[in-house]
Design a protein around this motif. Structure first.
Motif, PDB file in Angstrom:
ATOM      1  N   ARG A 126     -20.641 -54.661  81.612  1.00  0.00           N
ATOM      2  CA  ARG A 126     -19.879 -54.593  80.372  1.00  0.00           C
ATOM      3  C   ARG A 126     -20.561 -53.469  79.444  1.00  0.00           C
ATOM      4  NH1 ARG A 126     -20.452 -60.744  78.283  1.00  0.00           N
ATOM      5  NH2 ARG A 126     -22.615 -60.007  78.845  1.00  0.00           N
ATOM      6  N   GLU A 127     -19.609 -52.711  78.662  1.00  0.00           N
ATOM      7  CA  GLU A 127     -20.010 -51.702  77.808  1.00  0.00           C
ATOM      8  C   GLU A 127     -19.240 -51.859  76.742  1.00  0.00           C
ATOM      9  OE1 GLU A 127     -20.134 -46.760  78.208  1.00  0.00           O
ATOM     10  OE2 GLU A 127     -18.602 -47.959  79.341  1.00  0.00           O
ATOM     11  N   GLY A 128     -20.344 -51.409  75.465  1.00  0.00           N
ATOM     12  CA  GLY A 128     -19.802 -51.815  74.209  1.00  0.00           C
ATOM     13  C   GLY A 128     -19.122 -50.387  74.139  1.00  0.00           C
ATOM     14  N   VAL A 129     -18.101 -50.489  73.338  1.00  0.00           N
ATOM     15  CA  VAL A 129     -17.428 -49.040  72.827  1.00  0.00           C
ATOM     16  C   VAL A 129     -17.435 -48.808  71.333  1.00  0.00           C
ATOM     17  CG1 VAL A 129     -15.022 -48.074  72.675  1.00  0.00           C
ATOM     18  CG2 VAL A 129     -15.319 -49.458  74.494  1.00  0.00           C
ATOM     19  N   VAL A 130     -17.295 -49.848  70.569  1.00  0.00           N
ATOM     20  CA  VAL A 130     -17.359 -49.475  68.971  1.00  0.00           C
ATOM     21  C   VAL A 130     -17.359 -51.016  68.327  1.00  0.00           C
ATOM     22  CG1 VAL A 130     -14.892 -49.229  68.963  1.00  0.00           C
ATOM     23  CG2 VAL A 130     -16.499 -48.340  66.941  1.00  0.00           C
ATOM     24  N   GLY A 131     -18.292 -50.998  67.487  1.00  0.00           N
ATOM     25  CA  GLY A 131     -18.170 -52.094  66.271  1.00  0.00           C
ATOM     26  C   GLY A 131     -18.103 -51.679  65.031  1.00  0.00           C
ATOM     27  N   ALA A 132     -17.487 -52.524  64.272  1.00  0.00           N
ATOM     28  CA  ALA A 132     -17.215 -52.363  62.986  1.00  0.00           C
ATOM     29  C   ALA A 132     -17.385 -53.688  61.967  1.00  0.00           C
ATOM     30  CB  ALA A 132     -15.611 -51.775  62.729  1.00  0.00           C
ATOM     31  N   ASP A 133     -17.987 -53.294  60.717  1.00  0.00           N
ATOM     32  CA  ASP A 133     -18.100 -54.214  59.717  1.00  0.00           C
ATOM     33  C   ASP A 133     -17.326 -54.314  58.632  1.00  0.00           C
ATOM     34  OD1 ASP A 133     -21.397 -53.238  58.503  1.00  0.00           O
ATOM     35  OD2 ASP A 133     -19.317 -52.985  57.948  1.00  0.00           O
ATOM     36  N   THR A 134     -17.095 -55.257  57.758  1.00  0.00           N
ATOM     37  CA  THR A 134     -16.141 -55.517  56.615  1.00  0.00           C
ATOM     38  C   THR A 134     -16.519 -54.499  55.526  1.00  0.00           C
ATOM     39  OG1 THR A 134     -17.346 -57.487  56.025  1.00  0.00           O
ATOM     40  CG2 THR A 134     -15.130 -57.510  57.193  1.00  0.00           C
ATOM     41  N   ASN A 135     -17.762 -53.835  55.727  1.00  0.00           N
ATOM     42  CA  ASN A 135     -18.138 -52.945  54.581  1.00  0.00           C
ATOM     43  C   ASN A 135     -17.626 -51.388  54.884  1.00  0.00           C
ATOM     44  OD1 ASN A 135     -19.646 -54.677  52.970  1.00  0.00           O
ATOM     45  ND2 ASN A 135     -21.306 -54.580  54.568  1.00  0.00           N
ATOM     46  N   GLY A 136     -16.978 -51.353  56.301  1.00  0.00           N
ATOM     47  CA  GLY A 136     -16.650 -50.016  56.599  1.00  0.00           C
ATOM     48  C   GLY A 136     -17.633 -49.392  57.658  1.00  0.00           C
ATOM     49  N   ALA A 137     -18.709 -49.837  57.752  1.00  0.00           N
ATOM     50  CA  ALA A 137     -19.956 -49.306  58.663  1.00  0.00           C
ATOM     51  C   ALA A 137     -19.150 -49.549  60.212  1.00  0.00           C
ATOM     52  CB  ALA A 137     -21.076 -49.767  58.532  1.00  0.00           C
ATOM     53  N   THR A 138     -19.480 -48.351  60.977  1.00  0.00           N
ATOM     54  CA  THR A 138     -19.058 -48.498  62.549  1.00  0.00           C
ATOM     55  C   THR A 138     -20.352 -47.867  63.211  1.00  0.00           C
ATOM     56  OG1 THR A 138     -18.194 -46.094  62.287  1.00  0.00           O
ATOM     57  CG2 THR A 138     -16.615 -47.966  62.214  1.00  0.00           C
ATOM     58  N   HIS A 139     -20.205 -48.478  64.490  1.00  0.00           N
ATOM     59  CA  HIS A 139     -21.422 -48.183  65.545  1.00  0.00           C
ATOM     60  C   HIS A 139     -20.584 -47.777  66.921  1.00  0.00           C
ATOM     61  CE1 HIS A 139     -24.617 -48.676  68.484  1.00  0.00           C
ATOM     62  NE2 HIS A 139     -25.197 -47.971  67.667  1.00  0.00           N
ATOM     63  N   TYR A 140     -20.580 -46.505  67.280  1.00  0.00           N
ATOM     64  CA  TYR A 140     -19.861 -45.968  68.417  1.00  0.00           C
ATOM     65  C   TYR A 140     -20.903 -46.074  69.579  1.00  0.00           C
ATOM     66  CZ  TYR A 140     -15.697 -44.972  65.880  1.00  0.00           C
ATOM     67  OH  TYR A 140     -14.442 -44.965  65.189  1.00  0.00           O
ATOM     68  N   ALA A 141     -20.560 -46.274  71.020  1.00  0.00           N
ATOM     69  CA  ALA A 141     -21.285 -45.973  72.052  1.00  0.00           C
ATOM     70  C   ALA A 141     -21.365 -44.180  71.668  1.00  0.00           C
ATOM     71  CB  ALA A 141     -20.546 -46.134  73.350  1.00  0.00           C
ATOM     72  N   HIS A 142     -22.486 -43.874  71.885  1.00  0.00           N
ATOM     73  CA  HIS A 142     -22.932 -42.371  71.931  1.00  0.00           C
ATOM     74  C   HIS A 142     -21.796 -41.485  72.951  1.00  0.00           C
ATOM     75  CE1 HIS A 142     -24.994 -38.700  70.754  1.00  0.00           C
ATOM     76  NE2 HIS A 142     -25.227 -38.572  72.207  1.00  0.00           N
ATOM     77  N   ALA A 143     -21.851 -41.743  73.877  1.00  0.00           N
ATOM     78  CA  ALA A 143     -20.986 -41.070  74.744  1.00  0.00           C
ATOM     79  C   ALA A 143     -19.392 -41.175  74.532  1.00  0.00           C
ATOM     80  CB  ALA A 143     -21.031 -41.466  76.300  1.00  0.00           C
ATOM     81  N   LEU A 144     -19.056 -42.066  73.567  1.00  0.00           N
ATOM     82  CA  LEU A 144     -17.471 -42.000  73.459  1.00  0.00           C
ATOM     83  C   LEU A 144     -17.240 -41.725  72.095  1.00  0.00           C
ATOM     84  CD1 LEU A 144     -16.883 -45.785  74.837  1.00  0.00           C
ATOM     85  CD2 LEU A 144     -16.640 -43.389  76.124  1.00  0.00           C
TER      86      LEU A 144
END
Length: 122
Positions: A45-63
Motif C-alpha cells: 500500500r502506498e499513501g497518496v495524500v492526507g489532509a487535516d481539518t486545519n487545511g494542512a496536507t501531506h503528499y507522497a513526495h513522488a506524487l
C-alpha cells in the motif's frame, strides 16, 4: 457509523487526467484526517495524500505536483485530482478517514476506508 464511498475511477491513457470522489458520512467530530492511498497487485500500500481539518496536507513526495486533494464541505465530498497520469499510477485507490490519527500517519493506517475505485493507465 462512518461511511466512505469512492467513485470516478476508470481507464485512461498515459498523460490523461481523472478526478476521484469520496462521499464521507457519519462523522460527528469537527477534527479528523482524510486522505487517499492506493494499492496495486503484488505491491505494498502506498499513501497518496492526507489532509487535516486545519487545511494542512501531506503528499507522497513522488506524487506532489500531479495529484491534488480538495474537499467540498457543503457535500462532504473529498476529491483527488490526478493529472499527467502514468502507467505506474495504475492501482485501486481508497479514500480513508480517521478521528484520532494525524498527518504523521499514512492514510492506509486510518481507521475507516471505502471500498476502493480502480484506476488503470495504459
Amino acid at each position: 457509523h462512518v461511511q466512505l464511498v469512492e467513485s470516478g475511477g476508470g481507464s485512461v491513457q498515459a498523460g490523461g487526467s481523472l478526478r476521484l470522489s469520496c462521499v464521507v458520512s457519519g462523522y460527528t467530530s469537527n477534527s479528523y484526517c482524510l486522505g487517499w492511498f492506493r494499492q496495486s497487485p503484488g505491491k505494498e500500500r502506498e499513501g497518496v495524500v492526507g489532509a487535516d481539518t486545519n487545511g494542512a496536507t501531506h503528499y507522497a513526495h513522488a506524487l506532489k505536483g500531479r495529484f491534488t486533494i480538495s474537499k467540498d464541505d457543503a457535500t462532504n465530498t473529498l476529491f483527488l485530482q490526478m493529472n499527467n497520469l502514468k502507467p505506474e499510477d495504475t492501482a485501486m485507490y481508497y479514500c480513508a478517514a480517521d478521528l484520532l490519527r494525524d498527518l504523521d500517519y499514512h492514510p492506509y493506517e486510518y481507521e475507516h476506508r471505502g471500498q476502493g475505485t480502480q484506476v488503470t493507465v495504459s
